[in-house]
Design a protein around this motif. Structure first.
Motif, PDB file in Angstrom:
ATOM      1  N   LEU A  96       1.186  -1.478  -0.454  1.00  0.00           N
ATOM      2  CA  LEU A  96      -0.303  -0.064   0.079  1.00  0.00           C
ATOM      3  C   LEU A  96       1.020   1.029  -0.018  1.00  0.00           C
ATOM      4  CD1 LEU A  96      -2.636  -1.038   2.624  1.00  0.00           C
ATOM      5  CD2 LEU A  96      -3.313  -0.876   0.047  1.00  0.00           C
ATOM      6  N   ASP A 212      -2.840   4.114   5.873  1.00  0.00           N
ATOM      7  CA  ASP A 212      -2.838   3.461   6.673  1.00  0.00           C
ATOM      8  C   ASP A 212      -4.395   4.171   7.400  1.00  0.00           C
ATOM      9  OD1 ASP A 212      -1.513   1.050   6.378  1.00  0.00           O
ATOM     10  OD2 ASP A 212      -0.454   1.996   8.405  1.00  0.00           O
ATOM     11  N   GLN A 215      -6.604   4.712   4.590  1.00  0.00           N
ATOM     12  CA  GLN A 215      -7.389   3.122   4.363  1.00  0.00           C
ATOM     13  C   GLN A 215      -7.665   2.052   5.594  1.00  0.00           C
ATOM     14  OE1 GLN A 215      -6.425  -0.419   4.924  1.00  0.00           O
ATOM     15  NE2 GLN A 215      -7.259  -1.528   2.880  1.00  0.00           N
ATOM     16  N   TYR A 243      -6.975  12.044  -0.310  1.00  0.00           N
ATOM     17  CA  TYR A 243      -7.721  11.239   0.798  1.00  0.00           C
ATOM     18  C   TYR A 243      -8.411  12.480   1.699  1.00  0.00           C
ATOM     19  CZ  TYR A 243      -3.713   7.470   0.070  1.00  0.00           C
ATOM     20  OH  TYR A 243      -3.097   6.639   0.373  1.00  0.00           O
TER      21      TYR A 243
END
Ligand code: GLU
Length: 315
Positions: A96, A212, A215, A243
């Motif tokens: 990722l 993180d 996600q 994001y």
């Protein structure tokens, strides 16, 4: 162009999914300082009817202590701080981070850097810029090329150099901390282009934490005030990666008798969770530090009762 990021209240209300987290680095067992972050983030999640995730930040492998993750989990459970969902481990999420790095590469925002700490220190000294003790050096842009470009993904994966994020010319970030109020940082003047992948191939905390949190759909980040100065960098990364920015709440730090932040480095002693009585005593100390009052102080109070009362008085 001035990149000014002003954060209004997060549009996601608790009802449509508060997700918080506790993200310890497994460099040792929990101490009084990390318990404050664990308790504060747990209470905020429970108060808001949200989820509380546990993420083990074991990226900086040389600093991780084998078994510390298990010890931390046992200590949390002994204090009644249970988590929702499977704990996640950063060491298992490298792809990722590599994907996000590649995304930034495609945007022509990365450049390789071979400066040692020593080179940076002498460049800063020559410029008359002093770095206060305990503060990171501002990167003076030594390796930044005039023309940024996309690099081969292979090079990005394998090269033995650090990769830095090129900041826009004016990068001023503003945000509201739920406790500390309005915050702002000029990343150019106070940080400089920062490293996302180190020359030993490890992804940095800044990149991993942002990937993180996004996600895992984290809506609220409740953590120690020592991390406040990282927040602007993280918000900048969130913006360029597309994001959402979560809400932030930074908790007061626990200092030792010398005024230093408690940490494994300063050999902070681990909390004592040998039985409920000791665990509750540790929770009470953490709550006192958080300024929580009117909590049951009876000898026969159970941890569950105490946590319920603490949730009621939280913020
Ligand atoms: N892993 C970090 C620490 O233990 C915390 C990261 C965060 O909460 O953003 O200090």
């Amino acid at each position: 162009m001035i990149l000014a990021v002003s954060l209004l209240k997060n549009p996601s209300s608790p009802a449509d999914g508060y997700r918080g987290r506790f993200a310890p680095s497994p460099t040792g067992p929990l101490h009084a300082g990390s318990l404050v972050a664990a308790l504060g983030s747990w209470l905020d999640a429970r108060k808001n009817g949200g989820k509380w995730l546990l993420r083990i930040e074991d990226l900086d492998t040389p600093r991780c202590i084998p078994g510390a993750d298990q010890q931390i989990q046992a200590q949390l459970l002994a204090c009644g701080l249970s988590w929702d969902e499977e704990p996640s481990y950063q060491s298992q999420r490298q792809e990722l981070y590599q994907g996000a790095l590649e995304q930034l590469n495609q945007l022509e925002l990365l450049y390789p850097c071979s400066c040692s700490r020593q080179t940076i220190a002498s460049t800063l000294a020559a410029l008359g810029i002093e770095t206060p003790r305990n503060q990171e050096m501002i990167y003076p842009g030594t390796c930044r090329p005039n023309q940024l470009e996309t690099h081969s993904p292979e090079l990005l994966k394998t090269s033995k150099v650090a990769w830095r994020l090129a900041l826009p010319q004016y990068c001023h970030i503003e945000f509201e901390d739920l406790v500390l109020g309005h915050q702002s940082q000029n990343l150019n003047a106070e940080v400089g282009d920062f490293v996302l992948r180190r020359n030993d191939g490890l992804f940095t905390y800044q990149l991993a934490v942002v990937v993180d949190d996004a996600q895992q759909g984290i809506t609220h980040i409740v953590r120690g005030e020592d991390l406040l100065s990282n927040t602007a960098r993280q918000i900048h990364l969130q913006k360029i990666l597309g994001y959402q920015t979560p809400q932030y709440l930074h908790l007061p730090l626990v200092l030792d008798e010398y005024g230093e932040k408690l940490s494994k480095k300063t050999l902070a002693t681990q909390i004592n969770t040998q039985d409920d009585k000791h665990s509750l005593a540790e929770l009470r100390k953490a709550a006192q530090h958080l300024g929580l009052i009117d909590l049951p102080d009876g000898e026969h109070t159970t941890i569950a009762e105490w946590l319920l009362a603490a949730t009621r008085v939280w913020r």
